[in-house]
Every structure is written in C-alpha cells, then in structure tokens.
Motif scaffolding. Structure first.
Motif, PDB file in Angstrom:
ATOM      1  N   PRO A 434       0.790  -1.240   0.000  1.00 36.38           N
ATOM      2  CA  PRO A 434       0.000   0.000   0.000  1.00 36.38           C
ATOM      3  C   PRO A 434       0.815   1.280   0.000  1.00 36.38           C
ATOM      4  CG  PRO A 434       0.028  -0.970   2.192  1.00 36.38           C
ATOM      5  CD  PRO A 434       0.725  -1.944   1.292  1.00 36.38           C
ATOM      6  N   ALA A 435       2.136   1.206  -0.076  1.00 34.63           N
ATOM      7  CA  ALA A 435       3.000   2.392  -0.142  1.00 34.63           C
ATOM      8  C   ALA A 435       3.870   2.311  -1.386  1.00 34.63           C
ATOM      9  CB  ALA A 435       3.881   2.480   1.099  1.00 34.63           C
ATOM     10  N   TRP A 436       4.285   3.483  -1.896  1.00 33.24           N
ATOM     11  CA  TRP A 436       5.180   3.447  -3.064  1.00 33.24           C
ATOM     12  C   TRP A 436       6.641   3.613  -2.701  1.00 33.24           C
ATOM     13  CZ3 TRP A 436       8.203   7.692  -3.613  1.00 33.24           C
ATOM     14  CH2 TRP A 436       7.723   8.965  -3.255  1.00 33.24           C
ATOM     15  N   GLY A 437       6.952   4.181  -1.506  1.00 32.78           N
ATOM     16  CA  GLY A 437       8.346   4.475  -1.179  1.00 32.78           C
ATOM     17  C   GLY A 437       8.963   3.567  -0.145  1.00 32.78           C
ATOM     18  N   PHE A 438       8.282   3.454   1.038  1.00 27.93           N
ATOM     19  CA  PHE A 438       8.851   2.635   2.111  1.00 27.93           C
ATOM     20  C   PHE A 438       7.719   2.066   2.959  1.00 27.93           C
ATOM     21  CE2 PHE A 438      12.122   1.049   4.760  1.00 27.93           C
ATOM     22  CZ  PHE A 438      13.328   1.293   4.115  1.00 27.93           C
ATOM     23  N   TYR A 439       7.895   0.787   3.343  1.00 28.15           N
ATOM     24  CA  TYR A 439       6.877   0.081   4.124  1.00 28.15           C
ATOM     25  C   TYR A 439       7.557  -0.637   5.290  1.00 28.15           C
ATOM     26  CZ  TYR A 439       3.265  -3.389   5.266  1.00 28.15           C
ATOM     27  OH  TYR A 439       2.340  -4.178   5.914  1.00 28.15           O
ATOM     28  N   ILE A 440       7.033  -0.421   6.514  1.00 24.84           N
ATOM     29  CA  ILE A 440       7.611  -1.028   7.715  1.00 24.84           C
ATOM     30  C   ILE A 440       6.494  -1.694   8.512  1.00 24.84           C
ATOM     31  CG2 ILE A 440       8.951  -0.629   9.826  1.00 24.84           C
ATOM     32  CD1 ILE A 440       9.977   1.970   8.551  1.00 24.84           C
ATOM     33  N   ARG A 441       6.745  -2.924   8.989  1.00 23.83           N
ATOM     34  CA  ARG A 441       5.727  -3.612   9.797  1.00 23.83           C
ATOM     35  C   ARG A 441       6.410  -4.564  10.792  1.00 23.83           C
ATOM     36  NH1 ARG A 441       1.007  -7.345   7.154  1.00 23.83           N
ATOM     37  NH2 ARG A 441       2.860  -8.416   6.345  1.00 23.83           N
ATOM     38  N   HIS A 442       5.812  -4.670  11.987  1.00 26.77           N
ATOM     39  CA  HIS A 442       6.276  -5.573  13.042  1.00 26.77           C
ATOM     40  C   HIS A 442       7.755  -5.322  13.352  1.00 26.77           C
ATOM     41  CE1 HIS A 442       2.474  -7.435  12.376  1.00 26.77           C
ATOM     42  NE2 HIS A 442       2.823  -8.152  11.319  1.00 26.77           N
ATOM     43  N   ALA A 443       8.033  -4.132  13.854  1.00 28.88           N
ATOM     44  CA  ALA A 443       9.428  -3.748  14.102  1.00 28.88           C
ATOM     45  C   ALA A 443       9.508  -2.830  15.315  1.00 28.88           C
ATOM     46  CB  ALA A 443      10.012  -3.060  12.876  1.00 28.88           C
ATOM     47  N   ASP A 444      10.657  -2.859  15.972  1.00 29.85           N
ATOM     48  CA  ASP A 444      10.927  -2.019  17.137  1.00 29.85           C
ATOM     49  C   ASP A 444      12.241  -1.275  16.944  1.00 29.85           C
ATOM     50  OD1 ASP A 444       8.700  -3.175  18.328  1.00 29.85           O
ATOM     51  OD2 ASP A 444       9.867  -4.658  19.445  1.00 29.85           O
ATOM     52  N   GLY A 445      12.265  -0.006  17.333  1.00 34.82           N
ATOM     53  CA  GLY A 445      13.508   0.749  17.307  1.00 34.82           C
ATOM     54  C   GLY A 445      14.004   1.036  15.901  1.00 34.82           C
ATOM     55  N   ILE A 446      13.167   1.657  15.087  1.00 35.76           N
ATOM     56  CA  ILE A 446      13.533   1.989  13.703  1.00 35.76           C
ATOM     57  C   ILE A 446      13.859   3.485  13.636  1.00 35.76           C
ATOM     58  CG2 ILE A 446      12.848   1.942  11.286  1.00 35.76           C
ATOM     59  CD1 ILE A 446      13.039  -0.818  12.612  1.00 35.76           C
ATOM     60  N   LYS A 447      15.080   3.799  13.217  1.00 36.74           N
ATOM     61  CA  LYS A 447      15.528   5.184  13.116  1.00 36.74           C
ATOM     62  C   LYS A 447      15.825   5.510  11.657  1.00 36.74           C
ATOM     63  CE  LYS A 447      17.639   5.129  17.711  1.00 36.74           C
ATOM     64  NZ  LYS A 447      18.902   5.287  18.483  1.00 36.74           N
ATOM     65  N   ILE A 448      15.147   6.525  11.163  1.00 33.83           N
ATOM     66  CA  ILE A 448      15.380   6.987   9.800  1.00 33.83           C
ATOM     67  C   ILE A 448      15.899   8.414   9.875  1.00 33.83           C
ATOM     68  CG2 ILE A 448      14.250   7.646   7.646  1.00 33.83           C
ATOM     69  CD1 ILE A 448      12.491   5.181   7.974  1.00 33.83           C
ATOM     70  N   LYS A 449      17.091   8.632   9.325  1.00 33.08           N
ATOM     71  CA  LYS A 449      17.734   9.934   9.370  1.00 33.08           C
ATOM     72  C   LYS A 449      18.100  10.375   7.950  1.00 33.08           C
ATOM     73  CE  LYS A 449      20.043   8.855  13.783  1.00 33.08           C
ATOM     74  NZ  LYS A 449      21.360   8.781  14.480  1.00 33.08           N
ATOM     75  N   ASN A 450      17.557  11.478   7.536  1.00 34.35           N
ATOM     76  CA  ASN A 450      17.900  12.044   6.233  1.00 34.35           C
ATOM     77  C   ASN A 450      17.607  11.064   5.096  1.00 34.35           C
ATOM     78  OD1 ASN A 450      18.794  14.008   4.460  1.00 34.35           O
ATOM     79  ND2 ASN A 450      20.915  13.331   4.548  1.00 34.35           N
ATOM     80  N   MET A 451      16.329  10.766   4.930  1.00 32.95           N
ATOM     81  CA  MET A 451      15.873   9.919   3.827  1.00 32.95           C
ATOM     82  C   MET A 451      15.104  10.763   2.821  1.00 32.95           C
ATOM     83  SD  MET A 451      13.366   6.552   3.818  1.00 32.95           S
ATOM     84  CE  MET A 451      14.630   5.419   4.408  1.00 32.95           C
ATOM     85  N   VAL A 452      15.388  10.563   1.532  1.00 34.20           N
ATOM     86  CA  VAL A 452      14.681  11.246   0.456  1.00 34.20           C
ATOM     87  C   VAL A 452      13.981  10.196  -0.399  1.00 34.20           C
ATOM     88  CG1 VAL A 452      14.881  12.767  -1.534  1.00 34.20           C
ATOM     89  CG2 VAL A 452      16.400  13.082   0.434  1.00 34.20           C
ATOM     90  N   LEU A 453      12.677  10.384  -0.617  1.00 34.97           N
ATOM     91  CA  LEU A 453      11.898   9.504  -1.479  1.00 34.97           C
ATOM     92  C   LEU A 453      11.282  10.344  -2.583  1.00 34.97           C
ATOM     93  CD1 LEU A 453      10.004   7.436   1.258  1.00 34.97           C
ATOM     94  CD2 LEU A 453      12.090   6.769   0.035  1.00 34.97           C
ATOM     95  N   THR A 454      11.615  10.038  -3.837  1.00 36.85           N
ATOM     96  CA  THR A 454      11.047  10.774  -4.958  1.00 36.85           C
ATOM     97  C   THR A 454      10.308   9.818  -5.885  1.00 36.85           C
ATOM     98  OG1 THR A 454      12.913  10.589  -6.511  1.00 36.85           O
ATOM     99  CG2 THR A 454      13.022  12.347  -4.858  1.00 36.85           C
ATOM    100  N   CYS A 455       9.339  10.362  -6.612  1.00 29.81           N
ATOM    101  CA  CYS A 455       8.523   9.568  -7.527  1.00 29.81           C
ATOM    102  C   CYS A 455       8.197  10.434  -8.735  1.00 29.81           C
ATOM    103  CB  CYS A 455       7.249   9.118  -6.809  1.00 29.81           C
ATOM    104  SG  CYS A 455       6.180   8.055  -7.774  1.00 29.81           S
ATOM    105  N   LYS A 456       8.713  10.073  -9.901  1.00 30.72           N
ATOM    106  CA  LYS A 456       8.544  10.902 -11.098  1.00 30.72           C
ATOM    107  C   LYS A 456       7.112  10.873 -11.604  1.00 30.72           C
ATOM    108  CE  LYS A 456      13.326  10.235 -12.653  1.00 30.72           C
ATOM    109  NZ  LYS A 456      14.212   9.675 -13.710  1.00 30.72           N
ATOM    110  N   GLY A 457       6.532   9.685 -11.696  1.00 32.09           N
ATOM    111  CA  GLY A 457       5.178   9.568 -12.219  1.00 32.09           C
ATOM    112  C   GLY A 457       4.143   9.599 -11.116  1.00 32.09           C
ATOM    113  N   ASP A 458       2.879   9.512 -11.508  1.00 32.15           N
ATOM    114  CA  ASP A 458       1.800   9.500 -10.526  1.00 32.15           C
ATOM    115  C   ASP A 458       1.798   8.184  -9.744  1.00 32.15           C
ATOM    116  OD1 ASP A 458       0.953  12.002 -11.288  1.00 32.15           O
ATOM    117  OD2 ASP A 458      -0.439  11.229 -12.799  1.00 32.15           O
TER     118      ASP A 458
END
Length: 514
Positions: A434-458
């Motif tokens: 259900p996501a186009w860039g990033f999907y996370i499930r059933h996890a503990d202690g997730i750190k995201i620092k300086n992430m860029v997600l781009t999508c050219k089309g719709d």
C-alpha cells in the motif's frame, strides 16, 4: 574492523610466505606432467599429478601456462597455489560424467585443506553451454537421472536440478585461502562456494556467470574472517551472497568493499539460507546496475541470528528495489530467528518502471501476480520483530506510474497485506503493497535519518507507511512530490518521534496517525 583486517593480512602473509612471496618457491608447470593445451585433451590426471607432487614436497606453485587446458575435477591440496598465467584458460570438461556419477562435483575442490590459493590473470571457464548440451543429451537418452528437469517452474524450462550442474569452485572446511586476479565464467550453478572456511581473502577477481539459472556470483557460507574486495560480478542469480547452512555456526567477521555487481536477482544478499546466522558483517562502496531485485537484501528466515550489520556507500542504477530487510519463519522446525542492530547508510538507488534485467540472456522470472513498483521494506512477523535498524542518508528515486487497474490496495485496511510467514523472502513476496516508497511492519527501534523519497510519475498510494512499530524516529524525511494524501501513514505506532519532516503542504493533511 581495522584491527581485524590488519591481523588477517598478517596471518595470510605469514601463511603464504612459502608459496607466494618467496623467490625460492618451487614451481610445477602442468605441461611437464603431460598437460596438452589443445582445448580438447582432458588434462585432469596431469594437473592433479602436479598438485599432488607440490603438496607432497611441502608446497609450491602449480603453473597453468598460456593455452587452453581442458580438465575434469581437480583437488587442491594444502600449501599449494594454483597459478593461471595470462592467457591461460582452465576449461571445465563439457562431459557430465567427468563430474562424478552421482551429484556433480565442483570443478575445483578442496576439503579440510589449509594455505591454498588460486591466483594469476588467467581464466577458469566452465564451458557451461557445451556441458548443458551433454546433460540434456543424456537426460533424453535416459542415461542420466534427474528429479527436477521435467517439473513446472517459473522459467517454463525443463531445468535440470543443481545436482547435475557443477559449481566451478567449492572449498569446504579450509583455512587460509587466497583467490586473486582470476576471471571465472560460464558455469551452470553457483560460481564459487566457500563453506565453513576461515581466513579467506578474495581480491580483484572478475565473475561472468550468466550461462544458466542459480548462477550466484559468489557464496560465502558459514565462513569466519573474510575479506572480499575490488571485484566484479555479473551473475544470473544473486551477485554477492552470504548464507548460513549450519545451525551451530554463522558467517562472522566478513568485510566486502569496492565491488561492482550486476544480477538478475539481488546484488548484495544475506540469506536466504539462514540457519546459524550472520554476525559482524561490514560492506562498503558497492556499485550496482541492471539488477532485477534488491540492491541490498538482509534476511533471516530459518532461525538464525542476524546482528551487527553495517552497510554503507551503495549506489544502484536501474535496480528493481533498494532495500529489503526481512525476519521470517520458513523453517517451522525451529523458533523464528533474530534480526537486530542493522545500520545502512549512504545509499542511492534509482528504481525504473520496467524490468531492470530485460534483454539479458537469463532474466529473472516475472512475479506471479501483477503489481505496481514495490517499495523498500522492513518487515518482521507477529511475535518476532525486527529490532534496532538505522537507515541514514538514503535516497530512493522511483519512476512511479502506478495504476489502480494493475493492482489496487487501499489504506483503509492494512490487514490485507499478507504475512507470508513461512514464505521465501523477497522484496516482491507480499505482492502489491500500500505504499510506493517505504513500508515497515512488526518492528521495534527503527531510526530513519535524512531519507529522500522521490517519484517521477503519478502514484495513488502513500509514500511511507509504518504499521505496528514501537519506537519509530523519522528525522529529516524528505518527500518533495506529493502524489496523494496522506503522504505518511502511521498505524499502531508508539514512541513516535517526528523531526524536520519535509513535505509540501499542510502537515495535518500529509501525515495521518491512526
């Protein structure tokens, strides 16, 4: 890691001083033992005689000079360096019977040996196309048994089992190994398999193995103290693959750096075999291109412990997926494993709309169900959660262009995403996500620092979804193009930290917490 590499280098230098560095080393030219470089004569006996004599005399260098030397299975012995001169071709026999009557032996084998090496600027060529013709000829004649070749498979081919397709190099339970500067190509199975070995150094090799399926570039299985550097891999299956097949062992203290990879599967992979696990794995400066599946795949599904993984400086172009991290439970006879303390940093991946390995001789199989571009993912399973993952300085550029008529997945019920607990781990294992860039499930202690997600089309899906996550930190998440709202969906997320989220428009509309 620096101390480990220094110690390993000293040990290998000391161990090989008698066969690679000394001006007094004794050499054994295979021509002096009757080898003929005509590309036809089977020279197995002559080459093995040179190796045996060198080993019996305390060690030395067995030289394969320029020319085309056909051989069957050869057994490398302790204190022996097999050296391929420039323009030397060691050609695997194209006769299946030369690899044994039962399960096919690898071309070059070593078992329980120490201080062994394959060096030089020559080529090991498995002659896979010609060998495959002989295998099919024998299968059709009924003189070769095979349990798999008539069974349906995703490739829609009559594919002989791996037991009938020899690897090119297979070392087991060996210590102090050097593989340097050679080219290895045209096998019918894993190019090289190092199993339960220690103090292994591989440097400046070139692998071209796209002759057939299951052709991993290199497999490092339950090995300790490994350094793989400055090498190139073009493989039909996984490029650089670490595996664990022993529940009482693991891949440990492995350093991989400065390699270029092209694969019709995944470029860098820990798994799928994950019985014991992976510990203290360091990966640096990897370039990936035209790769069908993931640039980075980190997986444990057979009960193994995967921990202390550090991957940095990966650039991937025309690659189907950036990162997949998966804790599953394929081996139901054991408890699920552990996946924790993973750092991935300085990664840039460009994900196209089409099939990245289209046009290569042996493409990866098309996935069963239709789907749009699949995001990167970090997924555990109920009761066994991914722990302590940091993703820093990550840029993933997607082509976009998702269409509901291909596969529609609304965000009103995230429970529709299947768990696939015992399934083979793969970035496409869930089908449409259900996501186009990033999907996370059933996890503990997730750190995201300086992430860029781009999508050219719709794309009709949110860019980022976290579902059932405890301890999620999003620090400088940049999604410059808003395709749909919400852009970020957080479901059943606790201990949430949001800092410096960069999305055009209203944060209230762009971020949905439920």
């Amino acid at each position: 890691m620096k101390n480990f590499l220094k110690t390993l280098s000293i040990l290998l230098l000391c161990g090989f001083i008698g066969i690679t560095a000394s001006a007094q080393i004794k050499t054994y030219n295979v021509k002096n033992y009757g080898a003929i470089a005509d590309g036809e004569t089977n020279n197995t006996v002559a080459i093995q005689k040179a190796i045996d004599e060198a080993s019996a005399n305390g060690g030395g260098r067995v030289i394969v000079p320029a020319g085309r030397f056909v051989t069957g299975v050869i057994d490398l012995k302790s204190n022996v360096e097999l050296h391929l001169d420039k323009n030397a071709f060691l050609l695997g026999s194209a006769i299946r019977a030369d690899y044994g009557a039962g399960k096919a032996s690898a071309l070059i084998v070593a078992n329980n040996q120490h201080h062994i090496a394959i060096t030089g600027h020559g080529v090991i060529d498995g002659q896979g196309h010609d060998l495959l013709k002989d295998i099919y000829r024998r299968l059709n004649a009924g003189t070769l048994q095979d349990t798999e070749w008539r069974k349906p498979n995703p490739w829609h081919q009559m594919r002989p089992t791996e037991d009938n397709r020899p690897k090119l190099i297979e070392f087991k339970n060996c210590d102090a190994i050097q593989i340097k500067s050679i080219t290895i190509k045209n096998g019918l199975c894993w190019t090289q398999n190092y199993k339960s070995c220690s103090n292994l150094v591989i440097d400046s090799i070139k692998v071209e193995n796209v002759t057939y399926w299951n052709n991993d570039g290199i497999d490092i299985v339950d090995c300790k103290n490994v350094k793989l550097t400055n090498s190139f891999f073009n493989a039909d299956d996984d490029g650089i693959c670490l595996k664990s097949e022993d529940p009482n062992s693991a891949c440990e203290n492995v350093y991989v750096a400065n390699c270029r990879v092209r694969s019709s599967a995944s470029a860098i992979k820990l798994g799928t075999g994950s019985q014991g696990g992976f510990k203290k794995i360091t990966i640096r400066h990897i370039s990936v291109y035209d790769t069908y599946r993931s640039a980075i795949a980190v997986e444990t599904v057979d009960g193994g412990v995967l921990e202390d993984i550090d991957i940095r400086d990966v650039v991937a172009t025309n690659t189907g997926n950036a990162i997949v991290i998966r804790l599953g439970h394929r081996n139901q006879k054991r408890p699920a494993g552990v996946l924790r303390r993973v750092y991935i940093g300085n990664v840039k991946v460009d994900v196209p709309a089409g099939k990245p390995d289209a046009g290569y001789a042996m493409e990866g199989p098309v996935t069963g169900a239709a789907h749009n571009i699949i995001p990167s993912s970090v997924t555990g399973i109920p009761g066994s959660r991914v722990e302590d993952v940091t993703l820093e300085n990550i840029t993933i550029n997607y082509a976009g262009g998702a269409k509901k008529e291909v596969a529609d997945f609304g965000i009103d019920t995230l429970e529709k995403v299947p768990e696939k607990i015992p399934d083979y781990p793969e970035f496409s294992m869930f089908g449409e996500l259900p996501a186009w860039g990033f999907y996370i499930r059933h996890a503990d202690g997730i750190k995201i620092k300086n992430m860029v997600l781009t999508c050219k089309g719709d794309d009709y899906r949110p860019a980022f979804i976290a579902d059932d996550v405890k301890g999620l930190s999003l620090d400088t998440l940049n999604i410059p193009q808003v395709k749909t709202k919400p852009v970020i969906l957080l479901n059943k997320v606790s201990e949430l930290v949001l800092k410096n989220i960069k999305i055009p428009g209203s944060a209230k509309q762009n971020i949905q917490v439920q």
